[in-house]
Design an enzyme around this catalytic site. Structure first.
Site, PDB file in Angstrom:
ATOM      1  N   PHE A 112       0.818  -1.229   0.000  1.00 32.75           N
ATOM      2  CA  PHE A 112       0.000   0.000   0.000  1.00 32.75           C
ATOM      3  C   PHE A 112       0.842   1.264   0.000  1.00 32.75           C
ATOM      4  O   PHE A 112       0.332   2.344  -0.308  1.00 32.75           O
ATOM      5  CB  PHE A 112      -0.974  -0.006   1.182  1.00 32.75           C
ATOM      6  N   LYS A 113       2.122   1.158   0.302  1.00 33.30           N
ATOM      7  CA  LYS A 113       2.997   2.338   0.312  1.00 33.30           C
ATOM      8  C   LYS A 113       2.972   3.054  -1.053  1.00 33.30           C
ATOM      9  O   LYS A 113       3.207   4.253  -1.128  1.00 33.30           O
ATOM     10  CB  LYS A 113       4.437   1.942   0.643  1.00 33.30           C
ATOM     11  N   ASP A 114       2.685   2.302  -2.119  1.00 33.79           N
ATOM     12  CA  ASP A 114       2.616   2.911  -3.457  1.00 33.79           C
ATOM     13  C   ASP A 114       1.527   3.976  -3.546  1.00 33.79           C
ATOM     14  O   ASP A 114       1.658   4.917  -4.331  1.00 33.79           O
ATOM     15  CB  ASP A 114       2.321   1.847  -4.523  1.00 33.79           C
TER      16      ASP A 114
END
Ligand SMILES: *Cc1c(COP(=O)(O)O)cnc(C)c1O
Length: 497
Positions: A112-114
């Site tokens: 999810f860091k993207d």
């Protein structure tokens, strides 16, 4: 909209300044001076928009010093099928009646860091232009795996920036190491440290504050900035997907106007769940925010007792991105819950650094238990949860998401609450193939990392993300391994200082 510091309320900067600085000079975190409000009509309108437009709508409330054209330049570049494998960007999967998986891992690095690191480079370069900062931005990152790769993908070939990532030689998964060593781009660098994550992090912090380094950077027309979740530019994109998910469930008739939902978040640094808190206080109807931890359960204890105590053993788990004892974004929550009392925050966070411990007031304790529910589980429970979801619903989830599902099941069992619920799914199961395959197939495997991915694809019937499948044949570009004492020299040399 201006931004104050959690440790000095009289600090007042624009969003462009907050994003380029990353952290306030006295060590506080930037917080918007008020929380913008959404009407029912706004929420309905959001449901009809593309993800990029939803993001632009939310950013227009927070980044008021950006023009519409600047915001759309950022969102259109970040949130397209050029970078994400699904049209919807943040995909909602139906797990079972009234329970939804918000899949936040269809971006280039499968975590999810993207969602934030695809846009942060555009925010940073746009902000730098706006405040006429005529410097090249150098991003230094210490990573235990996911952040480093997501930051590299976000910043690769972004004009006016360069990025250098340090990771612990033996502290990341084989897949995470491959991801970083094969990184493409002309402005990127990756180096392993003979040490652990703390050594990487301490080295980076020391370099950030080194006056010699700072002076020679300046003489060369460069400055450092941060891609950590202390940067507001990483937090604000995360608010978007909670609003987006609610609007989409409403649009699709899964919930009624005004109906409350629960949100469950597998938590480490408290960034992702804080974004859900912001979405709630902007006007998304939310019942409970459920904070799920692994055996490093400092947050569960905090929510239940009001005492934050990091003086405890650190465990390496199968959900490594949540192996953390200091959740930095909690500072923002407590600033809001104390009515923006910077003196109290200085006191508590001073105690955290001197004694590793602080206790909040009864008033804050009451607010915490009204808004949050905290729970945790160990590795065996995590794997058992992956197994049972797979068996019952033919759905394969990663180890971090499984922690959230287990804690949510505990919540339901204890409270009997039947409110519809969104679970943040934070990584592709393929990113943690060894543990997921073990859980799904019921035993350890001696296959290599790529064979495990193939085996998991066979069992799960889920497509392997192209970015992971490609790794097998990509050439390794970065093989430097250095002693931790040489980190500063390495940075100076790499930056040509
Ligand atoms: C970073 C990360 C988390 C923890 O998120 P925070 O914002 O630090 O609380 C959870 N799951 C995965 C897969 C992550 O990469």
């Amino acid at each position: 909209m201006f931004y104050n510091s959690t440790r000095n309320s009289s600090v007042k900067v624009t969003s462009a300044e907050a994003i380029t600085q990353g952290i306030s000079a006295e060590g506080g975190l930037f917080v918007p001076e008020e929380i913008p409000q959404l009407s029912q009509a706004d929420i309905e309108a959001v449901g009809a928009m593309s993800y990029a437009d939803r993001a632009a709508f939310v950013f227009s409330k927070y980044l008021t010093d950006f023009t519409d054209a600047e915001i759309h330049y950022c969102t259109d570049n970040a949130y397209s099928t050029k970078n994400f494998e699904t049209e919807s960007i943040a995909e909602i999967a139906h797990l079972f009646e009234g329970t939804y998986m918000l899949e936040l891992w269809h971006g280039p690095t499968c975590a999810f860091k993207d969602m934030a690191l695809q846009i942060l480079p555009y925010f940073l370069t746009t902000s730098a232009k706006k405040i006429k900062l005529d410097k090249k931005i150098v991003i230094l990152v210490a990573t235990s795996g996911d952040t480093g790769k997501a930051a590299l993908e976000g910043f690769k070939d972004v004009e006016g920036t360069s990025i250098l990532v340090f990771y612990p030689e033996d502290g990341v998964s084989p897949m995470q190491k491959r991801q970083m060593k094969t990184q493409e781009g002309s402005n990127v660098g990756v180096c392993a440290i003979k040490g652990n994550f703390d050594d990487c992090q301490n080295g980076v912090k020391a370099i950030f504050t080194d006056s010699d380094v700072k002076a020679s950077l300046e003489a060369n027309g460069k400055m450092f900035s941060s891609a950590n979740s202390i940067n507001w530019g990483r937090l604000v994109p995360q608010i978007v997907y909670y609003i987006s998910a609610y609007a989409e469930l409403l649009r699709d008739g899964e919930i009624k106007a005004g109906e409350k939902i629960n949100i469950v978040v597998p938590t480490g640094n408290f960034g992702n769940i804080l974004a859900a808190y912001y979405a709630k206080h902007m006007g998304i109807p939310v019942n409970k925010l459920i904070c799920a931890s692994n055996i490093n359960n400092v947050l569960t204890d905090f929510i239940n007792t009001g005492v934050y105590d990091r003086n405890r053993k650190f465990f390496a788990t199968v959900s490594p991105s949540m192996d953390i004892l200091i959740s930095s974004n909690l500072e923002r929550l407590l600033y809001l819950m104390t009515g923006r009392d910077d003196a109290v925050i200085r006191d508590w966070f001073g105690k955290l650094s001197s004694e590793g411990k602080y206790e909040v007031t009864d008033d804050v304790k009451a607010k915490l238990s009204e808004e949050f529910w905290g729970g945790f589980c160990d590795d065996e429970e995590t794997k058992a949860t992956i197994h049972s979801i797979y068996e019952k619903y033919s759905y394969t989830c990663d180890t971090h998401t499984a922690v959230a599902v287990k804690v949510y099941n505990d919540y339901k069992a204890q409270t009997g609450d039947t409110t519809k619920t969104v679970i943040a799914s934070t990584a592709s199961p393929y990113k943690f193939s060894a543990a997921v395959l073990e859980a799904v197939s019921g035993g350890k495997s001696d296959l290599d990392e790529y064979a495990m991915i193939d085996k998991l694809a066979e069992l799960s019937n889920m497509p392997v993300p192209a970015a992971l499948a490609d790794l097998k044949t990509k050439p390794e570009r970065f093989s430097d391994v250095i002693e931790k004492a040489d980190q500063k020299d390495y940075v100076l040399r790499t930056l040509g200082l």
